[in-house]
Design an enzyme around this catalytic site. Structure first.
Site, PDB file in Angstrom:
ATOM      1  CG  ASP A  47      -1.456  -1.051   0.917  1.00 48.66           C
ATOM      2  OD1 ASP A  47      -1.917  -2.269   0.754  1.00 48.66           O
ATOM      3  OD2 ASP A  47      -2.102  -1.575   2.873  1.00 48.66           O
TER       4      ASP A  47
HETATM    5  O1  LIG Z   1       0.520  -4.606   4.575  1.00 46.16           O
HETATM    6  C1  LIG Z   1      -0.424  -4.207   5.420  1.00 46.16           C
HETATM    7  C2  LIG Z   1      -1.710  -3.139   5.200  1.00 46.16           C
HETATM    8  O2  LIG Z   1      -1.987  -3.723   3.725  1.00 46.16           O
HETATM    9  C3  LIG Z   1      -3.358  -3.967   4.216  1.00 46.16           C
HETATM   10  C4  LIG Z   1      -4.028  -3.713   1.571  1.00 46.16           C
HETATM   11  O3  LIG Z   1      -3.342  -4.407   1.519  1.00 46.16           O
HETATM   12  O4  LIG Z   1      -3.628  -5.658   4.403  1.00 46.16           O
HETATM   13  C5  LIG Z   1      -3.019  -7.014   3.949  1.00 46.16           C
HETATM   14  C6  LIG Z   1      -2.767  -7.689   4.071  1.00 46.16           C
HETATM   15  O5  LIG Z   1      -3.208  -9.054   3.497  1.00 46.16           O
HETATM   16  C7  LIG Z   1      -3.442  -8.962   2.726  1.00 46.16           C
HETATM   17  O6  LIG Z   1      -2.813  -8.384   1.708  1.00 46.16           O
HETATM   18  C8  LIG Z   1      -0.833  -8.859   1.183  1.00 46.16           C
HETATM   19  C9  LIG Z   1      -0.800  -7.533   0.330  1.00 46.16           C
HETATM   20  O7  LIG Z   1      -0.939  -6.520   1.159  1.00 46.16           O
HETATM   21  C10 LIG Z   1      -1.041  -9.741   0.879  1.00 46.16           C
HETATM   22  O8  LIG Z   1      -0.096 -10.782  -0.034  1.00 46.16           O
HETATM   23  C11 LIG Z   1      -0.874 -10.781   2.331  1.00 46.16           C
HETATM   24  O9  LIG Z   1      -1.350 -12.540   1.602  1.00 46.16           O
HETATM   25  C12 LIG Z   1      -2.917 -10.600   2.504  1.00 46.16           C
HETATM   26  O10 LIG Z   1      -3.476 -11.729   3.646  1.00 46.16           O
HETATM   27  O11 LIG Z   1      -2.805  -7.953   5.223  1.00 46.16           O
HETATM   28  C13 LIG Z   1      -3.977  -9.168   6.580  1.00 46.16           C
HETATM   29  C14 LIG Z   1      -3.024  -9.953   7.171  1.00 46.16           C
HETATM   30  O12 LIG Z   1      -2.547 -11.094   6.128  1.00 46.16           O
HETATM   31  C15 LIG Z   1      -5.371  -8.997   5.471  1.00 46.16           C
HETATM   32  O13 LIG Z   1      -5.889  -9.055   6.007  1.00 46.16           O
HETATM   33  C16 LIG Z   1      -4.744  -8.114   4.296  1.00 46.16           C
HETATM   34  O14 LIG Z   1      -5.119  -7.954   3.984  1.00 46.16           O
HETATM   35  C17 LIG Z   1      -3.713  -3.343   4.712  1.00 46.16           C
HETATM   36  O15 LIG Z   1      -5.005  -3.528   5.439  1.00 46.16           O
HETATM   37  C18 LIG Z   1      -2.755  -3.366   6.047  1.00 46.16           C
HETATM   38  O16 LIG Z   1      -2.361  -1.838   6.453  1.00 46.16           O
END
Ligand SMILES: OC[C@H]1O[C@@](CO)(OC[C@@]2(O[C@H]3O[C@H](CO)[C@@H](O)[C@H](O)[C@H]3O)O[C@H](CO)[C@@H](O)[C@@H]2O)[C@@H](O)[C@@H]1O
Length: 553
Positions: free
Chosen positions: A36
């Site tokens: 992000d």
């Molecule tokens: O870096 C954390 C911030 O990113 C956000 C939105 O992109 O939440 C990410 C999140 O993880 C998913 O997205 C990852 C990349 O952004 C991905 O590679 C991972 O496998 C996904 O799970 O983090 C949580 C826990 O994994 C998940 O619920 C989210 O989508 C943002 O909200 C955070 O601040």
């Protein structure tokens, strides 16, 4: 707060042969994982951009850092040390997304989500250590962090991503935070008089059942009678408000346009949040964030564009993730949608202009656009259609444009369409990314469909080659059908209808790389179309995250 890790330094080559998919003018770290955009802001002559960074590898890891780069022109960026590293009890398990706010007296502050020692998502406040440092290189966490704790009844990992705050006439700051409860997406509203003590308002700013967690919300005013942007705290009868939310369940950024009344803390949108709702971008694009640029009175938007190759590929490349090219964003004249357009600073990178006027493109023909570097280009093309009464009859209501575009891909002939651009094409067209339009009529009304077809973008298997599609809200009887596409080795960012519909795609050609890439205008429909205007440029390599004297940027 600053971590000891440095983001590293980019090599000076645009895309060396072992890195054909690294970009030349899109923001990316020298190496490792980025997601992000965080805390973009303008402060005392310098643009600041922070981003979610895993300094230890090219894959996502929850132990996120805030990397920090600065720029004087939004094109060339200088890397600094990390602003936040997971070191304190309130963020020891990760420094997640957040936003910057400029407080009265020109004092920047940041609110970000920390994953605390119990893995609870909490909101932390940080301030620059030395306001006289022009680059605000060091940031310190408020000693009383977290300033906002997990609300009762919300799961520990469902409370994150504070927005830029806004100040209303009652002297109270407001901020929203993304959340969910039982699959109801929620934007919790908090208020504060001093930016330190925050209390949750009795009702959220907005919530929608069944949408899952809302990530990276954004809330800002847009002018009803001008393309200018305004500061996030502006509230008057000449603005509407935009609420953007990232739906984690779909990895899509949706937005609502509506009226915000701070006295009642009510936001009443004029459109609904459904899966067919308005999106910033109908391709690969997520977790975006906007900020007000007081230098040019505009609102600027950047969004994370993830990879479409595999984790193994990311490990081999050593990096993962791009930011979209910065876009100006404003309310369309019809007040029903937003419009986006690459910031004008891209002109600094233009060279080798090629232009064409009034060229007929017969049905079933292609025309190569020569004279530019097709792997690093900015192309604008406008099509004029006559004899529209010959358009195919098709009732598009209820049709999913993305599904339609993948079934009716670029190889399927119609009457008006497919016509558009073949980007990152090999000489034999075996590889190509086709960005195109189709026009249909039904009961005297015309529908314009825009598609980005990645199905032939690479000879390689194991890539996400999803085709994207969306409608463009223009009347081809009145308006020419315009397309602008930014091509940068592995990203194709397209703006249809003057920026009313945007589609971003990631592609990994194996043949159409570097100087071997080609660019064509094409018309595989049976009806001819007129290219009323085409302008194309090579885009020079920007200095992105190359260590250098900061003052030179
Ligand atoms: O870096 C954390 C911030 O990113 C956000 C939105 O992109 O939440 C990410 C999140 O993880 C998913 O997205 C990852 C990349 O952004 C991905 O590679 C991972 O496998 C996904 O799970 O983090 C949580 C826990 O994994 C998940 O619920 C989210 O989508 C943002 O909200 C955070 O601040």
């Amino acid at each position: 707060m600053a971590g000891s890790h440095h983001v590293g330094s980019e090599s000076s080559l645009a895309s060396p042969s072992d890195q054909p998919h690294r970009t030349a003018f899109h923001f990316q770290p020298p190496k490792n994982w980025m997601n992000d955009p965080n805390g973009p802001m303008y402060y005392n002559g310098v643009y600041h951009f922070f981003y979610q960074h895993n300094p230890f590898g090219p894959l996502f890891n929850p132990q996120m850092y805030w990397a920090h780069s600065v720029s004087r022109d939004l094109i060339n960026w200088t890397p600094l040390n990390h602003a936040f590293a997971p070191t304190q009890p309130f963020d020891i398990n990760g420094c997640w997304s957040g936003s910057a706010t400029i407080l009265p007296g020109n004092k920047p502050v940041i609110l970000y989500t920390g994953l605390d020692s119990e893995h609870h998502q909490v909101q932390n406040l940080a301030v620059p250590k030395d306001l006289s440092d022009p680059y605000l290189q060091e940031w310190v966490g408020y000693t009383g962090n977290p300033v906002i704790n997990l609300p009762d009844g919300i799961q520990h990992d469902d409370f994150r991503d504070p927005t830029t705050a806004w100040l209303a006439n009652d002297g109270k700051w407001r901020v929203i935070i993304g959340s969910q409860k039982d699959k109801k997406g929620i934007a919790f509203l908090y208020r504060s008089e001093d930016f330190v003590n925050w209390s949750m308002h009795e009702s959220p700013l907005y919530e929608v059942a069944g949408t899952g967690i809302w990530e990276c919300p954004d809330f800002f005013p847009v002018c009803v009678d001008s393309n200018n942007g305004v500061d996030t705290s502006v509230m008057n009868s000449r603005v509407k408000h935009v609420l953007k939310v990232g739906l984690y369940d779909y990895t899509r950024d949706y937005y609502l346009i509506g009226s915000y009344t701070p006295e009642k803390e009510s936001f009443v949108p004029q459109n609904e949040l459904t899966l067919d709702a308005l999106r910033y971008d109908y391709g690969k694009y997520y977790a975006s964030k906007s900020f007000f640029d007081p230098v040019k009175n505009r609102r600027i938007l950047m969004g994370w564009v993830n990879e479409s190759d595999s984790e193994t590929d990311c490990i081999a490349k050593g990096w993962s993730g791009l930011q979209s090219f910065p876009r100006s964003i404003w309310l369309d004249q019809n007040q029903k949608q937003l419009v986006q357009w690459p910031i004008e600073e891209i002109k600094m990178l233009h060279e080798n202009e090629v232009s064409i006027q009034n060229m007929n493109l017969e049905g079933g023909s292609i025309h190569e656009i020569v004279g530019i570097t097709a792997s690093q280009a900015d192309v604008k093309i406008s099509f004029k259609l006559t004899n529209l009464e010959k358009a195919e009859e098709l009732d598009m209501s209820g049709i999913d444009p993305q599904v339609f575009c993948s079934e009716m891909d670029a190889s399927k002939k119609g009457k008006f369409g497919p016509f558009g651009l073949l980007a990152l094409a090999s000489h034999d067209l075996f590889e190509q990314t086709a960005i195109f339009f189709r026009v249909f009529q039904n009961n005297g009304r015309y529908t314009v469909l825009m598609c980005s077809d990645q199905s032939r973008s690479s000879t390689r298997n194991g890539l996400d080659k999803t085709t994207y599609g969306a409608f463009v809200d223009i009347d081809p009887q009145q308006d020419e059908i315009s397309l602008r596409t930014l091509i940068d080795h592995s990203i194709v960012e397209s703006f249809g209808g003057g920026g009313k519909t945007c589609i971003t795609a990631r592609v990994y050609p194996t043949l159409a790389i570097g100087d071997d890439a080609r660019l064509f205008a094409f018309n595989y429909g049976t009806e001819s179309v007129l290219i009323s205007e085409l302008s194309a440029w090579s885009v020079k390599k920007a200095r992105i995250n190359i260590e250098e004297t900061i003052g030179c940027t």
